[in-house]
Design an enzyme around this catalytic site. Structure first.
Site, short mmCIF file in Angstrom:
data_model
loop_
_atom_site.label_atom_id
_atom_site.label_comp_id
_atom_site.label_asym_id
_atom_site.label_seq_id
_atom_site.Cartn_x
_atom_site.Cartn_y
_atom_site.Cartn_z
N THR A 76 -20.92 -6.49 55.41
CA THR A 76 -20.75 -5.30 56.25
C THR A 76 -21.00 -4.04 55.44
O THR A 76 -21.76 -3.16 55.85
CB THR A 76 -19.33 -5.28 56.85
OG1 THR A 76 -19.21 -6.43 57.70
CG2 THR A 76 -19.08 -4.03 57.67
N SER A 206 -24.31 -12.33 50.97
CA SER A 206 -22.89 -12.58 50.79
C SER A 206 -22.65 -14.04 50.44
O SER A 206 -23.38 -14.91 50.92
CB SER A 206 -22.14 -12.24 52.09
OG SER A 206 -20.80 -12.69 51.99
N HIS A 208 -19.86 -15.73 51.20
CA HIS A 208 -18.82 -16.38 52.03
C HIS A 208 -19.41 -17.46 52.93
O HIS A 208 -18.66 -18.27 53.47
CB HIS A 208 -18.05 -15.34 52.84
CG HIS A 208 -18.77 -14.83 54.05
ND1 HIS A 208 -19.76 -13.88 53.97
CD2 HIS A 208 -18.66 -15.13 55.36
CE1 HIS A 208 -20.22 -13.64 55.18
NE2 HIS A 208 -19.58 -14.39 56.05
N CYS A 329 -17.01 -12.09 65.42
CA CYS A 329 -16.47 -10.96 66.17
C CYS A 329 -16.24 -11.36 67.62
O CYS A 329 -15.22 -11.06 68.20
CB CYS A 329 -17.44 -9.79 66.13
SG CYS A 329 -17.90 -9.33 64.49
#
Lengths: 395, 73
Positions: A76, A206, A208, A329
């Site tokens: 993000t 990222s 993750h 989300c």
């Protein structure tokens, strides 16, 4: 309630690999100081060396240099910095027009859109995608003007896994003299990307999604790319990102990158295809969302018509399977996915979509079990679904 | 032993099951969860979930479009 959970939401987050934790541990308990220059104390110099080692390992993975990669707190922040940082650097000098894909993830869409840059007077073109999620490249070419400062099109979609042709997009942008950012959160190490060949200026990544830690991410920034820091404080990360460096996270990130192999990616892809093939053959009234072949190895997104995805996820959860209805989300709300709507789906298709995403710790036996279970759950839910009854009545 | 009440009148799928699951997660063995709702599909969906969870459906009643499901934990 559940004996052993089968986790199939690896696009949202992955179980961290124990070897990643081992790589991080010394930087919590032994080499824990902040990174310092050669004028500082030895332990701080060691911390800095660990940070630079991690940076080089990650950068070299795609053929970039260590100076072309900065650590952030996650995808993000990386995408925010890419979009807003370029806007700050070029908004006054060159123009105030940005192009994004309509199905990009929220960090890009909301950074460019009405919540941020649009509110400050920037204009944004949202490129439509076709029914498989691919951006129309002619439309991209036609949308670039002399005021365009940035094209931001994701490498692969977070929900449906469609992989964009970033090589061609990079060439188009380079030819027109426009910077190109891609969000590679769902492709980094899973789909090849050569920084020397692809004309991309900024890449969000990222760990993750690859069994690395949360709370750390990165942004590749090609040399000479105009970008302005927007978070003030110290002068860390080549003076582009203020804040104390997360050295355990950086070390874990580098280890996570090292541990992904082509063999693992192939194994994951085989599981994905097995699930898609079995569901298509055994569960009636389904639609595969996204492109059949141009998709990330870990993603299978399927709409089960006449039932709600939220109900499917609940009933699968009760039976010990973790899947999601779309991006992380969306799984926290009941809004229709902008991605499924973006590929031409209606609200019914959006609400009935389930994302299965695979990782290192999944097995083929788990894939077979989830298909058996979903066939049963969908069958049962259709018996009580008003949508299914309407379909029967129309026959 | 507690009697936990879940009122989902006016809510539609999947909210009644979400709220039921929330109550069941907090319940202790021996408790009773009573769900009151109006959405017809949920009246069928909740028993389906209970079967998968191996929980006892003690009673279902319906009066003037309001159903009541009692679950033994």
């Amino acid at each position: 309630m559940i004996e052993k959970n089968v986790y199939l939401d690896n696009a949202a987050a992955t179980r961290m690999d124990e070897r990643v934790l081992e790589a991080m541990t010394p930087y919590f308990f032994e080499t824990y100081p902040v990174a310092t220059s050669d004028f500082g104390y030895s332990l701080g110099i060691e911390a800095r060396e660990a940070l630079e080692y991690a940076r080089d390992e990650i950068a070299h993975y795609i053929g970039a240099s260590g100076e072309e990669f900065i650590f952030t707190s996650g995808s993000t922040e990386s995408s925010n910095l890419a979009v807003k940082g370029v806007a700050l650097a070029l908004g006054e000098k060159k123009g105030r027009h940005i192009i994004v894909s309509a199905i990009d993830d929220f960090p890009v869409i909301h950074s460019a859109g009405s919540r941020a840059l649009e509110k400050q007077g920037f204009s944004v073109t949202y490129l439509d995608v076709d029914h498989e999620g691919l951006v129309n490249l002619d439309r991209l070419r036609d949308s670039i003007t002399d005021k365009t400062i940035l094209v931001s099109i994701q490498h692969a979609n977070q929900e449906i896994g469609t992989i964009q042709d970033i090589e061609t997009i990079g060439r188009i942008c380079s030819k027109k003299g426009v910077l190109f950012h891609t969000d590679a959160t769902h492709t980094f190490t899973r789909v090849p990307l050569d920084f020397k060949k692809v004309k991309v200026d900024l890449i969000t990544v990222s760990p993750h999604t690859i069994h690395g830690p949360k709370g750390i991410g990165g942004l590749f920034i090609r040399k000479e790319t105009p970008i302005t820091k927007w978070m003030d404080g110290g002068f860390q990360e080549f003076n582009l990102r203020a804040g104390l460096e997360n050295i355990p996270g950086a070390s874990g990130f580098a280890k996570a990158v090292e541990l992904v192999t082509p063999e693992e990616n192939e194994r994951i892809k085989v599981m994905r295809d097995h699930l898609i093939d079995r569901v298509s053959a055994e569960v009636p009234d389904t639609t595969l969302n996204g492109h059949r072949s141009k998709r990330t190895p870990q993603n299978a997104n399927i709409t089960f018509h006449f039932v709600e995805g939220e109900s499917i996820t609940l009933h699968l959860d009760i039976r010990g399977f973790s899947v999601s209805t779309g991006s992380a989300c969306f799984s926290r709300s009941l809004e229709a996915s902008h991605v499924i709507l973006g590929v031409g789906g209606d609200h019914e298709r959006a609400h009935g979509s389930i994302r299965f995403s695979f990782g290192r710790y999944n097995t083929m036996e788990e894939v077979d079990r989830v298909v058996d279970t979903i066939a049963e759950v969908v069958g049962e839910l259709r018996k009580i679904s008003p949508l299914a009854h309407n379909k029967e009545a129309q026959k | 032993m507690a009697d936990i009440k879940v009122d989902v009148r006016g809510e539609t799928c999947p909210v009644p099951l979400v709220e039921t699951r929330k109550a069941l997660r907090k319940a202790s063995p021996g408790d009773t969860v009573e769900v009151v709702g109006t959405h017809p599909a949920s009246k069928k969906e909740i028993p389906m979930a209970l079967k998968a969870l191996g929980l006892k459906l003690e009673d279902i009643q319906e009066e003037e479009d309001v159903w009541k499901i009692r679950i033994g934990v």
